[in-house]
Design a protein around this motif. Sequence first.
Motif, PDB file in Angstrom:
ATOM      1  N   ALA A  23       0.804  -1.221   0.000  1.00 60.42           N
ATOM      2  CA  ALA A  23       0.000   0.000   0.000  1.00 60.42           C
ATOM      3  C   ALA A  23       0.837   1.272   0.000  1.00 60.42           C
ATOM      4  CB  ALA A  23      -0.933   0.003   1.211  1.00 60.42           C
ATOM      5  N   ASP A  24       2.111   1.164   0.293  1.00 61.47           N
ATOM      6  CA  ASP A  24       2.978   2.333   0.452  1.00 61.47           C
ATOM      7  C   ASP A  24       3.518   2.762  -0.918  1.00 61.47           C
ATOM      8  OD1 ASP A  24       4.858   4.248   1.089  1.00 61.47           O
ATOM      9  OD2 ASP A  24       5.695   3.127   2.777  1.00 61.47           O
ATOM     10  N   GLU A  25       3.032   3.871  -1.438  1.00 60.60           N
ATOM     11  CA  GLU A  25       3.451   4.320  -2.767  1.00 60.60           C
ATOM     12  C   GLU A  25       4.867   4.879  -2.785  1.00 60.60           C
ATOM     13  OE1 GLU A  25       0.541   6.879  -4.480  1.00 60.60           O
ATOM     14  OE2 GLU A  25      -1.033   5.339  -4.445  1.00 60.60           O
ATOM     15  N   SER A  26       5.449   5.106  -1.607  1.00 62.39           N
ATOM     16  CA  SER A  26       6.860   5.485  -1.565  1.00 62.39           C
ATOM     17  C   SER A  26       7.755   4.258  -1.712  1.00 62.39           C
ATOM     18  CB  SER A  26       7.189   6.203  -0.253  1.00 62.39           C
ATOM     19  OG  SER A  26       7.120   5.320   0.859  1.00 62.39           O
ATOM     20  N   VAL A  27       7.181   3.074  -1.528  1.00 64.40           N
ATOM     21  CA  VAL A  27       7.910   1.816  -1.684  1.00 64.40           C
ATOM     22  C   VAL A  27       7.643   1.205  -3.054  1.00 64.40           C
ATOM     23  CG1 VAL A  27       8.152  -0.542  -0.789  1.00 64.40           C
ATOM     24  CG2 VAL A  27       7.878   1.374   0.804  1.00 64.40           C
ATOM     25  N   ILE A  28       6.374   1.168  -3.445  1.00 71.79           N
ATOM     26  CA  ILE A  28       5.969   0.639  -4.748  1.00 71.79           C
ATOM     27  C   ILE A  28       5.184   1.727  -5.470  1.00 71.79           C
ATOM     28  CG2 ILE A  28       4.619  -1.105  -5.964  1.00 71.79           C
ATOM     29  CD1 ILE A  28       5.126  -2.996  -3.659  1.00 71.79           C
ATOM     30  N   SER A  29       5.666   2.136  -6.606  1.00 76.39           N
ATOM     31  CA  SER A  29       5.057   3.227  -7.353  1.00 76.39           C
ATOM     32  C   SER A  29       3.602   2.933  -7.691  1.00 76.39           C
ATOM     33  CB  SER A  29       5.848   3.459  -8.645  1.00 76.39           C
ATOM     34  OG  SER A  29       5.130   4.296  -9.529  1.00 76.39           O
ATOM     35  N   ARG A  30       2.810   3.982  -7.753  1.00 76.07           N
ATOM     36  CA  ARG A  30       1.408   3.856  -8.159  1.00 76.07           C
ATOM     37  C   ARG A  30       1.299   3.267  -9.554  1.00 76.07           C
ATOM     38  NH1 ARG A  30      -2.184   9.225  -7.979  1.00 76.07           N
ATOM     39  NH2 ARG A  30      -1.520   9.020  -5.799  1.00 76.07           N
ATOM     40  N   ARG A  31       2.296   3.482 -10.383  1.00 73.71           N
ATOM     41  CA  ARG A  31       2.261   3.010 -11.765  1.00 73.71           C
ATOM     42  C   ARG A  31       2.807   1.599 -11.916  1.00 73.71           C
ATOM     43  NH1 ARG A  31       5.395   7.224 -15.299  1.00 73.71           N
ATOM     44  NH2 ARG A  31       6.568   5.344 -15.163  1.00 73.71           N
ATOM     45  N   ALA A  32       3.186   0.956 -10.824  1.00 76.48           N
ATOM     46  CA  ALA A  32       3.771  -0.384 -10.899  1.00 76.48           C
ATOM     47  C   ALA A  32       2.783  -1.393 -11.466  1.00 76.48           C
ATOM     48  CB  ALA A  32       4.223  -0.834  -9.509  1.00 76.48           C
ATOM     49  N   PHE A  33       3.316  -2.406 -12.131  1.00 76.61           N
ATOM     50  CA  PHE A  33       2.491  -3.499 -12.615  1.00 76.61           C
ATOM     51  C   PHE A  33       2.025  -4.352 -11.437  1.00 76.61           C
ATOM     52  CE2 PHE A  33       5.431  -2.776 -16.303  1.00 76.61           C
ATOM     53  CZ  PHE A  33       4.471  -2.187 -17.115  1.00 76.61           C
ATOM     54  N   LEU A  34       1.106  -5.279 -11.720  1.00 79.78           N
ATOM     55  CA  LEU A  34       0.594  -6.135 -10.659  1.00 79.78           C
ATOM     56  C   LEU A  34       1.733  -6.914 -10.008  1.00 79.78           C
ATOM     57  CD1 LEU A  34      -2.640  -7.613 -12.294  1.00 79.78           C
ATOM     58  CD2 LEU A  34      -2.453  -5.711 -10.681  1.00 79.78           C
ATOM     59  N   PRO A  35       1.761  -6.964  -8.670  1.00 83.06           N
ATOM     60  CA  PRO A  35       2.855  -7.660  -7.994  1.00 83.06           C
ATOM     61  C   PRO A  35       2.694  -9.174  -8.041  1.00 83.06           C
ATOM     62  CG  PRO A  35       1.308  -6.784  -6.381  1.00 83.06           C
ATOM     63  CD  PRO A  35       0.849  -6.302  -7.726  1.00 83.06           C
TER      64      PRO A  35
END
Length: 209
Positions: A92-104
């Motif tokens: 949930a942390d967009e500072s860790v995983i970008s909002r534009r990231a693909f599905l994890p």
Amino acid sequence: MPVLVLADVSGSMAEAGKIDVLNRCVASMIRSFAGEDTIRGEIVVGVVTFGGVEATLHQPIAPAAEVVWQDMTPFGRTPLGQAFDLANVLLADESVISRRAFLPTLVLVSDGLPTDEWREPLDRLLASPRGGKAVRLAVGVGQDMDEDAFDVLRAFIDNPAIQPVRADDAHLLSRYFSWVTMSVTQRARSTRPNDIAHISNDELDDLLG
């Protein structure tokens, strides 16, 4: 493209060389991902360990090419519920995983039953935007894994089309992680990385047959 491994480091993982094989598998996977940067982005990797009395962010989420792997050490109990909650926070942390990231991709590795409350944390993870849409895979390690333990892995996957894989012998983990590595890198190279191909249970069984 985020990849998050949830790794059981309870004391039983010290038996039959399980933790040694898992350390080699994760290190090899990260090295493979490091060479897979594409024009669409890069593969980022994190590892949450659960052992003792808590879950820990053993490897912060970072580009694979920047990771310097440190081996995991087994001890204590199996607080899987805490691992689910920590994974949820990270996703949930967009500072860790970008909002534009693909599905994890989430990969759960365990050799037994949780020793804490895990159902509500799992429900929270599955109800979250990223956790619910993630590609969730699981493997049970060792001959002591019974059906109750595999039911936990099935609940994590929450997809009748995908079943957890059984690796009765620890060395079979290397085949499974090779398959995970191939699956993620194929998505990374795809023009539509968020399109998840159907995963055949027969294909997974063949890996460990």
